[in-house]
Design an enzyme around this catalytic site. Structure first.
Site, mmCIF file in Angstrom:
data_model
loop_
_atom_site.group_PDB
_atom_site.id
_atom_site.type_symbol
_atom_site.label_atom_id
_atom_site.label_comp_id
_atom_site.label_asym_id
_atom_site.label_seq_id
_atom_site.Cartn_x
_atom_site.Cartn_y
_atom_site.Cartn_z
ATOM 1 N N ASN A 47 0.825 -1.195 -0.009
ATOM 2 C CA ASN A 47 0.065 -0.008 -0.153
ATOM 3 C C ASN A 47 0.878 1.344 0.148
ATOM 4 O O ASN A 47 2.010 1.356 0.752
ATOM 5 C CB ASN A 47 -0.960 -0.088 1.076
ATOM 6 C CG ASN A 47 -0.245 0.096 2.451
ATOM 7 O OD1 ASN A 47 0.549 -0.735 2.840
ATOM 8 N ND2 ASN A 47 -1.002 0.619 3.343
ATOM 9 N N VAL A 48 0.414 2.322 -0.671
ATOM 10 C CA VAL A 48 1.099 3.556 -0.773
ATOM 11 C C VAL A 48 -0.015 4.492 -0.658
ATOM 12 O O VAL A 48 -0.940 4.963 -1.290
ATOM 13 C CB VAL A 48 1.552 3.774 -2.511
ATOM 14 C CG1 VAL A 48 2.442 5.194 -2.371
ATOM 15 C CG2 VAL A 48 2.628 2.735 -2.538
ATOM 16 N N GLU A 49 0.203 5.214 0.661
ATOM 17 C CA GLU A 49 -0.734 6.358 1.123
ATOM 18 C C GLU A 49 -0.235 7.498 0.368
ATOM 19 O O GLU A 49 0.788 7.930 -0.053
ATOM 20 C CB GLU A 49 -0.782 6.425 2.522
ATOM 21 C CG GLU A 49 -1.330 5.011 3.066
ATOM 22 C CD GLU A 49 -1.562 5.257 4.794
ATOM 23 O OE1 GLU A 49 -2.096 4.355 5.259
ATOM 24 O OE2 GLU A 49 -0.928 6.087 5.238
ATOM 25 N N CYS A 58 -3.972 0.819 -2.645
ATOM 26 C CA CYS A 58 -4.153 -0.518 -1.915
ATOM 27 C C CYS A 58 -2.777 -1.570 -2.391
ATOM 28 O O CYS A 58 -2.436 -1.469 -3.644
ATOM 29 C CB CYS A 58 -5.240 -1.318 -1.970
ATOM 30 S SG CYS A 58 -6.627 -0.417 -0.988
ATOM 31 N N GLU A 60 -3.218 -4.668 -3.176
ATOM 32 C CA GLU A 60 -3.466 -5.651 -4.318
ATOM 33 C C GLU A 60 -3.776 -4.623 -5.640
ATOM 34 O O GLU A 60 -3.522 -5.302 -6.491
ATOM 35 C CB GLU A 60 -4.899 -6.267 -3.919
ATOM 36 C CG GLU A 60 -4.833 -7.027 -2.452
ATOM 37 C CD GLU A 60 -5.155 -6.176 -1.497
ATOM 38 O OE1 GLU A 60 -5.675 -6.723 -0.236
ATOM 39 O OE2 GLU A 60 -5.039 -4.891 -1.278
ATOM 40 N N CYS A 100 -9.899 -5.234 0.412
ATOM 41 C CA CYS A 100 -11.078 -4.377 0.738
ATOM 42 C C CYS A 100 -12.118 -4.411 -0.604
ATOM 43 O O CYS A 100 -11.792 -5.162 -1.522
ATOM 44 C CB CYS A 100 -10.539 -2.797 0.787
ATOM 45 S SG CYS A 100 -9.974 -2.143 -0.821
ATOM 46 N N CYS A 103 -10.471 -3.534 -4.039
ATOM 47 C CA CYS A 103 -9.489 -4.596 -4.367
ATOM 48 C C CYS A 103 -9.884 -5.928 -4.975
ATOM 49 O O CYS A 103 -9.583 -6.343 -5.769
ATOM 50 C CB CYS A 103 -8.493 -4.667 -3.130
ATOM 51 S SG CYS A 103 -7.259 -3.377 -2.940
#
Length: 148
Positions: A47-49, A58, A60, A100, A103
């Site tokens: 994940n990369v915020e 996300c 995935e 989620c 995803c």
């Protein structure tokens, strides 16, 4: 193709390793994902915020986009066979998590390209792994057939 125990173990390890590269300075909830394709290739993502939360990615989704960018769609790779996901609060291996809703949809479309129903391995701490088919996690999925 059903992943054997060695493939499951390796896929979960790959998801856990990908989790270590996550960028989650806001939620401190790190996630790694690993996708296994029918040709034996494994593609990972984390994940990369983003400060603009809606722009966050996300694990995935990153893995799916990477697979497409690096090897063409899943049908060319032989189909999406399995997905492993590992995540939780930074530095903690807690309960297993599932992809989620967004995803699940991304994975469904990736799998549909190869006509597969991948096994989803949700890895938690203490070796706990929950195994479910994507079709169980996303019943009656929306796909390209609805657009025609």
């Amino acid at each position: 193709m059903m992943p054997d125990d060695a493939n499951r173990t390796a896929l979960i390890a790959a998801a856990r390793a990908a989790r270590e590269t996550a960028y989650a300075p806001y939620s401190h909830f790190t996630v790694g994902a690993a996708l296994l394709f029918g040709d034996g290739s494994v593609v990972t993502g984390c994940n990369v915020e983003n400060a603009s939360y809606g722009l966050s990615l996300c694990a995935e989704t990153v893995a799916s986009a990477t697979a497409t960018a690096n090897g063409g769609h899943a049908g060319q790779r032989g189909g999406l066979v399995a997905v492993a996901v590992a995540g939780g609060p930074e530095g903690i291996d807690g309960d297993p998590i599932t992809p989620c809703g967004r995803c699940r949809q991304v994975l469904y479309e990736q799998a549909a390209l190869g006509g597969t129903d991948p096994l989803v391995l949700s890895a938690g701490g203490d070796g706990v792994v929950v195994e479910e088919r994507l079709s169980f996690l996303l019943p009656r999925a929306f796909g390209p057939a609805y657009l025609g």
